[in-house]
Enzyme design. Structure first.
Site, PDB file in Angstrom:
ATOM      1  N   HIS A  18      -7.920  42.460  21.208  1.00 21.63           N
ATOM      2  CA  HIS A  18      -8.867  41.347  21.261  1.00 21.63           C
ATOM      3  C   HIS A  18      -9.418  41.057  19.871  1.00 21.63           C
ATOM      4  CE1 HIS A  18      -9.417  40.571  25.648  1.00 21.63           C
ATOM      5  NE2 HIS A  18      -8.846  41.757  25.724  1.00 21.63           N
ATOM      6  N   ASP A  53      -2.313  44.877  33.995  1.00 18.45           N
ATOM      7  CA  ASP A  53      -3.098  43.716  34.434  1.00 18.45           C
ATOM      8  C   ASP A  53      -2.587  42.394  33.896  1.00 18.45           C
ATOM      9  OD1 ASP A  53      -3.854  44.397  31.853  1.00 18.45           O
ATOM     10  OD2 ASP A  53      -5.862  43.554  32.091  1.00 18.45           O
ATOM     11  N   HIS A  54      -1.625  42.423  32.987  1.00 19.06           N
ATOM     12  CA  HIS A  54      -1.025  41.177  32.491  1.00 19.06           C
ATOM     13  C   HIS A  54       0.348  41.503  31.912  1.00 19.06           C
ATOM     14  CE1 HIS A  54      -2.865  43.018  29.060  1.00 19.06           C
ATOM     15  NE2 HIS A  54      -4.050  42.464  29.232  1.00 19.06           N
ATOM     16  N   TYR A  65      -5.586  35.176  36.122  1.00 22.07           N
ATOM     17  CA  TYR A  65      -6.346  35.899  37.153  1.00 22.07           C
ATOM     18  C   TYR A  65      -6.761  34.953  38.287  1.00 22.07           C
ATOM     19  CZ  TYR A  65      -6.377  39.434  33.546  1.00 22.07           C
ATOM     20  OH  TYR A  65      -5.983  40.341  32.595  1.00 22.07           O
ATOM     21  N   TYR A  83       8.781  42.379  45.203  1.00 23.69           N
ATOM     22  CA  TYR A  83       9.055  43.745  45.645  1.00 23.69           C
ATOM     23  C   TYR A  83       8.483  44.789  44.691  1.00 23.69           C
ATOM     24  CZ  TYR A  83      11.772  47.078  48.467  1.00 23.69           C
ATOM     25  OH  TYR A  83      12.153  48.077  49.323  1.00 23.69           O
TER      26      TYR A  83
END
EC number: 1.7.2.6
Length: 570
Positions: A257, A291-292, A358, A491
């Site tokens: 970041h 998460d990404h 998100y 899947y």
């Protein structure tokens, strides 16, 4: 008017007529940015544009500094490199006062790899750019160099007829085109985005324009976010980042970041290669993980595999605009899709953002069919139709949206169950072992903090599971859809793991209900002044709810039998 003032004015006018006034009407910077900076795009000079950008960039009210939670955390040693504008101070040694050539000579011994990288860079070889022929696919760099020199002349850092000899250590770490010596213990700076913007004004302004174009219609995200331009602000304004005492862990978030603060996440120092930054791997360090997982989804897609198989045939040095026509590129890359906006290629990568990774964020899904979102969808169609038909592009984007909504619905059903448990006070340890999170975080259900902080039964396991379902599994499902990785949303990632989480949540919820029913049954029996161990009637020997009730009942019956035998013997 005094004669001296009159003469100075006359000389200034004459100078402007001779050399012409350079304006910074940067075509790739949107009107929103000129409006926000209160600049006339047809009249603003590079100097005026740069100064307006930097004034906002360094303003704490616009995201600079420690942020609103700065009182809750202190920088550690590495922090000076994460946010140099706020924390960096020159080193106390060596106590050298050096000129341009001394930097290279000293660092050839002290940090030789730095110097080798710099010697390979465009910065160290500007004359090679000046000598490019018009038929060379890299000829565009000559125009870029001329633009840079015009910027520097406007800012008073380069004489009217002076050319830039090189961009060396002293230019970035002290001041551009510095002629005299610099004190290593006083003058050294760690370059930040505005340092790069001195020369690369276009790219700096493009990146900064994300603040002005990433504005959600109903405030789903704060203005300008999510973006590279404000990614550090997003980091330090995250409550758990400020709250957690494990600062070394927190700085792991910071390392991805810092695009707001510096440019070398994509353009690695000290070569600062544009070709490197165009390759998908440049994005992978940060745009990956639980998460990404953009990198993983892209590399497993047909797009990614084509790039992997053919990349050695591509000329990565040509500008993005020419990658397909002159560079031999025959498959999408991160930069080719995300830096393109209606035919232009810029450092503003948010103008087509619709889901923002998100889908569970309140208001995102509800906004997906709005005029705002539809206009951005149309821009994506233009991107996709470089390789696909419009019908195919719209069909796939429709699949992406609807698939994401299906995943969102699955999460919402599971979340409603766990949230009801929280409201009823029945989560594990909720009434007995749930410490409050550290300040400035406030107690709550399913908050982002619980991914990185835990104490006692805060969070409860089901609460964490449904939180991960949203933050991780649903996000990966959308990313798989967006990057055309079938296994990445059906899947291996996405729907499959979400389905498993849903089943586990339902199982635990049902067990809790059965246990609650058992407890109610026991309480009812005790209310009759009858011990559970004195059950005699057939109706009182029925199942009390699941395995736990059965085991309890079996134990009770065994003890009843033992009591009867004992009474008979007596």
């Amino acid at each position: 008017m005094r004669i001296g003032e009159w003469m100075r004015g006359l000389l200034l006018c004459a100078g402007l007529m001779m050399c012409g006034v350079v304006h910074a009407d940067i075509s790739t910077v949107p009107d929103e940015t000129y409006d926000a900076l209160k600049l006339d795009r047809g009249k603003a000079t590079p100097k005026e544009t740069y100064e307006a950008l930097v004034k906002r960039y360094k303003d704490p009210a616009h995201g600079a500094g420690k942020g609103t939670m700065g009182d809750y955390w202190e920088p550690i040693a590495i922090s000076i490199y994460m946010d140099p504008n706020t924390f960096y101070k020159p080193p106390v040694s060596p106590k050298e006062v050096a000129e341009r050539k001394d930097c290279v000579e000293c660092h050839s011994d002290e940090t030789p790899v730095w110097v080798r990288a710099w010697k390979r860079s465009t910065h160290a070889n500007l004359d090679k750019i000046r000598n490019l022929k018009s038929d060379d696919p890299l000829y565009y760099k000559k125009g870029k160099l001329e633009e840079v020199e015009n910027n520097l002349r406007s800012m008073g850092k380069l004489g009217e007829k002076e050319t830039l000899k090189e961009v060396g250590c002293i230019d970035c770490h002290v001041d551009v085109n510095k002629k005299d010596k610099a004190d290593h213990t006083k003058d050294i700076r760690m370059p930040t985005a505005d340092t790069c913007g001195t020369c690369h004004l276009r790219e700096f302004a493009e990146r900064e324009s994300e603040r002005d174009t990433m504005v959600w219609p109903n405030g789903q995200w704060p203005a300008g976010r999510p973006s590279h331009a404000l990614d550090y602000t997003a980091n330090i304004e995250t409550t758990v980042w400020a709250a957690m005492p494990q600062r070394e862990v927190a700085e792991g978030c910071t390392m991805c970041h810092t695009n707001q603060n510096k440019c070398d996440n994509c353009h690695t120092r000290h070569e600062f290669s544009a070709a490197e930054s165009r390759k998908p791997e440049a994005c992978a360090t940060c745009h990956s993980g639980v998460d990404h997982n953009n990198w993983e989804a892209y590399t497993m897609s047909k797009h990614g595999k084509l790039a992997e198989m053919n990349r050695d045939k591509w000329n990565w040095e040509v500008r993005l605009k020419d990658a397909f026509s002159k560079g031999g590129q025959n498959a999408p890359t991160c930069a080719a899709c995300h830096m393109e906006y209606e035919g232009e290629y810029t450092h503003n990568i948010t103008r087509k953002t619709r889901w923002a990774n998100y889908p569970f964020v309140p208001g995102i899904a509800e906004n997906i069919t709005s005029d705002w979102s539809e206009a951005r969808l149309d821009s994506w169609v233009l991107t996709c139709t470089q390789c696909h038909s419009e019908r195919f592009a719209r069909s796939y984007l429709d699949l992406m949206d609807k698939g994401t909504l299906e995943g969102l619905a699955k999460y919402q059903e599971a979340n409603a169950i766990v949230h009801k448990m929280y409201e009823d006070g029945t989560l594990t340890g909720q009434k007995t072992n749930r410490p409050n999170p550290p300040e400035p975080e406030k107690p709550g259900f399913g908050i982002f903090t619980q991914l990185f902080w835990s104490k006692g039964n805060n969070p409860a396991s089901l609460e964490l599971k449904v939180l991960e379902m949203a933050e991780n599994n649903l996000a990966k499902m959308h990313v798989g859809l967006a990057h055309v990785n079938p296994g990445g949303w059906t899947y291996t990632e996405g729907w499959g793991p979400m389905n498993r989480a849903y089943v586990e949540i339902q199982d635990e919820y049902t067990k809790m209900q059965e246990l609650s029913a058992l407890q109610a049954r026991v309480n009812k029996l005790e209310g009759k002044q009858t011990s559970l161990l004195d059950l005699k009637g057939t109706g009182e020997k029925i199942s009390l709810g699941g395995l736990g009730g059965g085991m309890l009942l079996a134990g009770a019956l065994a003890l009843i039998g033992w009591r009867k035998r004992k009474q008979t013997r007596a």
